[in-house]
Design an enzyme around this catalytic site. Structure first.
Site, PDB file in Angstrom:
ATOM      1  N   GLY B 501       0.804  -1.210   0.000  1.00  0.00           N
ATOM      2  CA  GLY B 501       0.000   0.000   0.000  1.00  0.00           C
ATOM      3  C   GLY B 501       0.839   1.263   0.000  1.00  0.00           C
ATOM      4  O   GLY B 501       0.303   2.368  -0.051  1.00  0.00           O
ATOM      5  N   ARG B 647      15.630  12.676  -0.887  1.00  0.00           N
ATOM      6  CA  ARG B 647      14.790  12.950  -2.056  1.00  0.00           C
ATOM      7  C   ARG B 647      13.478  12.173  -1.958  1.00  0.00           C
ATOM      8  O   ARG B 647      13.474  10.998  -1.583  1.00  0.00           O
ATOM      9  CB  ARG B 647      15.510  12.532  -3.338  1.00  0.00           C
ATOM     10  N   THR B 653       2.449   9.579  -2.633  1.00  0.00           N
ATOM     11  CA  THR B 653       2.494   8.391  -1.768  1.00  0.00           C
ATOM     12  C   THR B 653       3.395   8.630  -0.557  1.00  0.00           C
ATOM     13  O   THR B 653       3.142   8.089   0.522  1.00  0.00           O
ATOM     14  CB  THR B 653       2.966   7.155  -2.564  1.00  0.00           C
ATOM     15  N   GLN B 657       2.369   8.118   3.372  1.00  0.00           N
ATOM     16  CA  GLN B 657       3.149   7.303   4.315  1.00  0.00           C
ATOM     17  C   GLN B 657       3.463   8.078   5.581  1.00  0.00           C
ATOM     18  O   GLN B 657       3.334   7.560   6.690  1.00  0.00           O
ATOM     19  CB  GLN B 657       4.469   6.892   3.661  1.00  0.00           C
ATOM     20  N   GLY B 720      14.251   6.419   3.450  1.00  0.00           N
ATOM     21  CA  GLY B 720      12.890   5.889   3.541  1.00  0.00           C
ATOM     22  C   GLY B 720      11.934   6.773   4.330  1.00  0.00           C
ATOM     23  O   GLY B 720      12.347   7.542   5.189  1.00  0.00           O
ATOM     24  N   VAL B 721      10.633   6.630   4.020  1.00  0.00           N
ATOM     25  CA  VAL B 721       9.619   7.442   4.699  1.00  0.00           C
ATOM     26  C   VAL B 721       8.611   6.597   5.479  1.00  0.00           C
ATOM     27  O   VAL B 721       7.681   7.134   6.058  1.00  0.00           O
ATOM     28  CB  VAL B 721       8.837   8.321   3.696  1.00  0.00           C
ATOM     29  N   GLU B 723       8.676   4.809   8.270  1.00  0.00           N
ATOM     30  CA  GLU B 723       8.626   4.727   9.724  1.00  0.00           C
ATOM     31  C   GLU B 723       8.868   6.043  10.448  1.00  0.00           C
ATOM     32  O   GLU B 723       8.394   6.238  11.568  1.00  0.00           O
ATOM     33  CB  GLU B 723       9.642   3.674  10.201  1.00  0.00           C
TER      34      GLU B 723
END
Lengths: 352, 756
Positions: B501, B647, B653, B657, B720-721, B723
């Protein structure tokens, strides 16, 4: 879910006949509670008599100015009814504070009256529960009791009645009409639900074969100035920790008349007679409200951390045991909410 | 922040097997606008909204049978009798499988990241249905297979089990004193020191020394765990909502003693995971077992209660945060310790105190974690394991110190913003926390805040504003990728990554489009299938960067193999001109030796990088709460968060998140807790009606933004996004509650009775 026989009733007559013929049968209205409990293995009816097609869906004004609400009126329809909204906003507000939009579209008035407790030990068939299995014992007493009642409990059962709608009906002196093969009878709302005592499995004054056909509200001009306040953990879709249904009439700075009922704290929808008696004729000020609330909760019994439990400042809090520390807080929360609702009614009216 | 864009008729991903790429020809040759950074609609949206996207419990099979489980009702015990007669006698029941007749399975490997990463997927050490021993209240002790799910569920309830109850303890409070120091591992620093923090704390002119607790949590993904298992001779096909296709495949091969190549795992869509679908839980294994015993395709879709009984949750914790400071706010001492139980049969110890290593420039630091085992199901990773609950304690403690000092909480943080990683002095690869706080404070209107608690009342509401920092380390995992470009300009990316997702397929399409110079619409991505090149697990916020790294390498290889285009010519046109139908490039080897070599090479490079740089995402939260002055009910009414996440590939999305992390954090702050009865180890609120995740009415407008400055040490600058959004949230709420009420609450969730 266990297999069961399904009977679809055409009319009230055949519904009560069907349930009389099949011992252990249950009526199915909106199914929002019964089906859930059947899935959990808590309710195990051998026969389900579907009454959802019966013509009990009207809301009518009675000649004396009261209201008659059919037992199969859906919650959302009840809450939207203009007569209900204007004459007893407390009822519309209570219904809208319950469950979720989807559930209210299904749930019926009759079914709501017979809603069963949300005590986690009642729901879990691996736990001991006197309500589910008479004489089995009660795992809630020394367990998670945050949802449990503080008024009207017994040594056998501390489960709270979960309904919002019933709290409003208790305040409004509703009368419940029931039908069976033996005929029709009328049960005052205050006598419909029973306190657990030594028989927590017997929850109402109804016989197993009796069908609720309507709820009647007597004319009560006072109810136009009424409110429902529900205190809960999240903004929607949560049962009440405490709820208050109140109607208040103030004349010349004094309480001319009042109706007060409590939810989330009682083993049944709790009409606050003691508080009402103290309030009538008293000055409509915070101090009177507080005194009345104190009186109503004087007999309340909360549960703190059970004996042998570690100090709640320790790791107890970490593993959900903060919640296990009990429901004692509901006594003060209940008092405060009563005062807040009466204050607001005195200041602003119903908000309808 | 977003530019409207329609991806047109993007090929439906996740439909395997079948011909790849269904898009028509006629893709224009002019250079496409850059896709990375745009707010592109997710490529799987049409499939999801029309119901064409198939989840693990939705793949049709002829002759399908259904499984359901009987769960133990004792904490610890031994089965002395198991009566299956009533269950077996029900019409439609095909088999009732218990430890008395289940075929033997191989034990799951002991989790050991050095021997094999795949072993980390072992959820518990229990040999399900191969032992009479019961290790937790809820352990599956029988599997029923029936012609339909209702019969299976009924029969599972009808299995009567008699136990000999064994001594047990599931009581964290009683067992806390038995906790032992957690050992450091290659994947986690469980302890660390710089200087002498205890002496510095004692000498500090201003200090706080605080104790916090956090409860158990469960993931509550929208899709409960489900598995469809089919044996064809010795070959096993499994549809499973997994976050780690490769680990699951390896574990099933071990369990059933078949070659890895004979197991195929398909997970084209996963309905949310949050860490709850990373390990291999008993439902998956026992569904495959049921299929083997009955010779039928078998499906099991867990009930919500079944998920609580058989899938682990987040560790509860007791934490101490002690901070010493000079009067100007400069930190001299920082101590963070934690005690958290696991199951005796397993569990993932969370890096609860990791924030102490990275957040604040204290002269002296000490952090240490303690663990213990209880007779419960294993705990497991849940969104930002460690940082999520550790940052609650840390950020709340920093706020308390700010009030001791009489300093604005943002100002205190800025004064202690380190120039290098506090515990070891390693340089930050990228850290713009100061900018996050500056932007966030301005967007929120923080300067208008009055410092004094209880000073912002509005009617019957006490209003409070709180802030906290967010932090999550940046990781990478190995990924194998193939890329193919044809002469008509269509690109195909293949990698067995996961779509839970988050929009992974969309992001990788954007990256491939730019790398190959083709329009976003010309890229098809195949994923979610162990038949594809081995992908990374979806965890640690690492998937996007991990796949991107290999994808970029593959695209470069591919272009090199095609040759040098003429001026104005695309690579596809060059293929066409030179009479080639397509070209393909491969990164990573799928042979056993190749994989091992690849993993060793990756790990060496990765560790080198990790030694050189401290890599992480960070951010600043600002929130407003309103507390009813009479009842103590607290609701969050406004949220602003600014992140430094390198970036951003897809603005749409990524925003979802980050926002989703904040929503989950609001639940952690105010309502969520798993109620495990310490007498029995039984979870007493295994449902969405009694485990309170936030409902819509609890979630205010959440304004998220990011600095969009690439991290120079990460592929494409991506951090990463998944967590970082949840970290710091509960701290910000607790701080706002203090500002509203003057009360300090240190035990999650912050329910109203704690404010009365």
């Amino acid at each position: 879910m266990r297999p069961f026989a399904y009977v679809s009733a055409r009319d009230v007559e055949s519904a009560v006949e069907a349930v009389a013929e099949h011992p252990g049968a249950r009526f199915l209205g909106g199914g929002t509670n019964l089906v859930d409990l059947m899935r959990e293995g808590v309710e195990r009816p051998r026969t389900v008599v579907d009454i959802s097609r019966l013509p009990l869906t009207g809301i009518e004004e009675l000649p004396d100015g009261g209201l008659r609400i059919g037992a199969l009126v859906r919650n959302s329809r009840l809450a939207a009814d203009p007569l209900v909204r204007s004459r007893c906003p407390v009822l519309a507000q209570a219904v809208l504070n319950g469950a979720s939009g989807q559930l209210r579209n299904m749930a019926t008035v009759g079914g709501n009256l017979l809603q069963r407790t949300r005590c986690p030990y009642f729901y879990d068939t691996a736990s001991r529960c006197n309500k589910r299995e008479p004489g089995a014992g009660c795992d809630a007493m020394e367990g998670f009791s945050r949802s449990a009642a503080v008024l009207g409990t017994s040594g056998e059962c501390i489960a709270a009645h979960p309904s919002d709608m019933c709290v409003a009906l208790a305040a409004l002196d509703a009368v419940v009409e029931v039908r069976s093969v033996r005929g029709t009878r009328r049960v005052p709302f205050g006598e419909l639900h029973r306190l657990p005592g030594g028989t927590p499995h017997i929850e109402t004054a109804l016989d197993g074969d009796e069908l609720i056909t309507a709820v009647e509200l007597p004319p009560l001009p006072l109810a136009a100035r009424s409110r429902y306040r529900k205190v809960r953990d999240r903004a929607s879709y949560a049962f009440a920790l405490v709820s208050v249904a109140a109607a208040l009439e103030v004349r010349d700075g004094a309480v001319a008349d009042v109706r007060l009922a409590l939810g989330g704290v009682g083993a049944k929808p709790w009409r606050a007679h003691e508080a009402e008696a103290l309030l009538r004729g008293a000055p409509a000020v915070e101090e009177s409200f507080r005194r009345a609330a104190d009186a109503e909760f004087a007999a309340a019994e909360g549960r703190s951390a059970p004996t042998g439990m570690p100090d709640s400042r320790r790791a107890a809090d970490a593993d959900g045991q903060g919640a296990r520390a009990g429901n004692e807080f509901k006594i003060e929360l209940g008092r405060r909410t009563v005062v807040a609702v009466l204050r607001r009614l005195a200041d602003e009216g119903s908000g309808a | 922040m977003s530019s409207p864009h329609s991806p047109g008729t993007h090929a439906e991903p996740g439909t395997h097997p079948g011909p790849a790429g269904t898009r028509s020809a006629g893709v224009p040759a002019e250079p496409a606008p850059a896709a990375v950074g745009r707010a592109v609609d997710r490529v799987d949206a049409p499939a999801k909204v029309t119901g064409r996207a198939r989840y693990a419990a939705e793949f049709p099979y002829e002759d399908l049978a259904w499984a359901a489980f009987t769960y133990a009702t004792v904490t610890r015990g031994r089965i002395t009798a198991i009566d299956t007669a009533a269950a077996s006698a029900l019409p439609g029941v095909i088999a009732v499988i218990t430890h008395l007749d289940a075929p033997r399975m191989k034990p799951s490997p002991k989790p050991n990241p050095i021997r094999s990463m795949e072993s980390m997927a072992t959820a518990t050490s229990v040999d399900y249905l191969n032992t009479p021993e019961v290790h937790w209240n809820g352990q599956p002790v029988a599997v029923v297979v029936a012609e339909d799910p209702e019969t299976a569920a009924h029969a599972a309830e009808s299995v009567a089990v008699t136990y000999e109850v064994l001594p047990h303890s599931a009581d964290f409070a009683a067992e806390e004193r038995h906790a032992v120091p957690q050992r450091n591992s290659v994947i986690q620093h469980a302890s660390g020191t710089k200087g002498d923090a205890d002496a510095a704390l004692a000498a500090a002119p201003v200090s706080v020394d605080l104790r916090f607790t956090t409860p158990r949590h469960h993931h509550n993904a929208l899709e409960p765990h489900a598995t469809t298992a089919v044996w064809d001779g010795g070959r096993l096909t499994v549809h499973d909502g997994t976050q780690n296709i490769h680990w699951l495949r390896s574990q099933l091969a071990t369990k059933f003693d078949v070659p890895v190549g004979d197991v195929r795992v398909l997970a084209p869509f996963v309905g949310g995971g949050f860490g709850g679908k990373s390990m291999v839980w008993p439902g998956t294994i026992l569904t495959a077992l049921a299929a083997r015993v009955t010779g039928r395709p078998v499906r099991a879709a867990l009930t919500r209660e079944g998920v609580y009984r058989s899938v682990g949750g987040r560790q509860p914790s007791v934490q101490r945060v002690a901070i010493g400071a000079e009067r100007d706010g400069g930190l001299t001492a920082l101590i963070h310790t934690s005690t958290a139980p696991m199951g005796k049969v397993g569990g993932a110890p969370e890096q609860i105190t990791s924030v102490a290593r990275h957040m604040y420039g204290a002269e002296h630091i000490r952090h240490r974690q303690y663990t213990l085992g209880l007779d419960t199901l294993s705990t497991t990773n849940m969104r930002a394991p460690g940082e999520s609950i550790g940052s609650f304690a840390m950020e709340a403690a920093v706020d308390e110190l700010a009030y001791e000092l009489g300093l604005d909480p943002v100002e205190l943080r800025l004064r202690n913003e380190p120039s290098s990683n506090p515990i070891d002095g390693k340089p930050f690869a990228h850290r713009q926390l100061t900018e996050c706080f500056a932007n966030g404070a301005s967007l929120f209107g923080w300067p208008a805040r009055s410092f004094e608690p209880r000073s912002m009342r509005e009617g019957s509401s006490l209003v409070g504003w709180g802030t906290a920092a967010a932090y999550h380390p940046a990781w990478q995992l190995p990924a194998n990728v193939t890329v193919r470009l044809d002469a008509r300009g269509r690109a195909l990316v293949r990698c067995a990554f996961h779509e839970m997702g988050m929009g992974t397929a969309t992001a990788q399409s954007q990256i491939a489009a730019d790398a190959l110079g083709v329009p976003f619409e010309a890229v098809t991505v195949e994923y979610g299938d162990s038949g594809l090149p081995t992908g990374p697990g979806a965890g640690g916020s690492a998937q996007t960067a991990s796949v991107a790294s290999s994808l970029l390498e593959a695209c470069e290889k591919l272009k090199k193999s095609i040759g040098t285009p003429r001026e104005g010519e695309s690579y596809a046109q060059l293929l066409a001109r030179t009479g080639r139908d397509h070209a393909e490039a491969v990164v990573g080897s799928e042979t056993r030796v190749g994989k091992r070599v690849g993993q060793v090479r990756f790990t060496a490079k990765y560790l080198r990088e990790q030694r050189r740089w401290m890599k992480a995402a960070c951010g600043a939260h600002f929130c407003e709460v309103r507390v009813d002055a009479d009842t103590g009910e607290a609701r969050v009414t406004r949220w602003v968060a600014v992140f430094d996440v390198g970036r951003v590939v897809n603005a749409k999305t990524a925003a979802s998140q980050l926002r989703g992390g904040i929503v989950m954090g609001i639940g952690q702050a105010l309502t969520e807790q798993t109620l495990l009865d310490p007498r029995t180890g039984r979870i007493m609120n295994p449902s969405l009606s009694e485990y309170h995740v936030p409902v819509h009415a609890d979630v205010p407008r959440i304004d998220v933004s990011w600095l969009d400055d690439p991290d120079p040490t990460m592929p494409l600058g991506i951090v990463g996004v998944g967590e970082v959004g949840i970290t710091g949230v509960a701290g910000a709420v607790a701080n706002a509650l203090h500002h509203a009420t003057g009360r300090r609450l240190r035990d999650l969730p912050l329910t109203l009775e704690k404010l009365l």
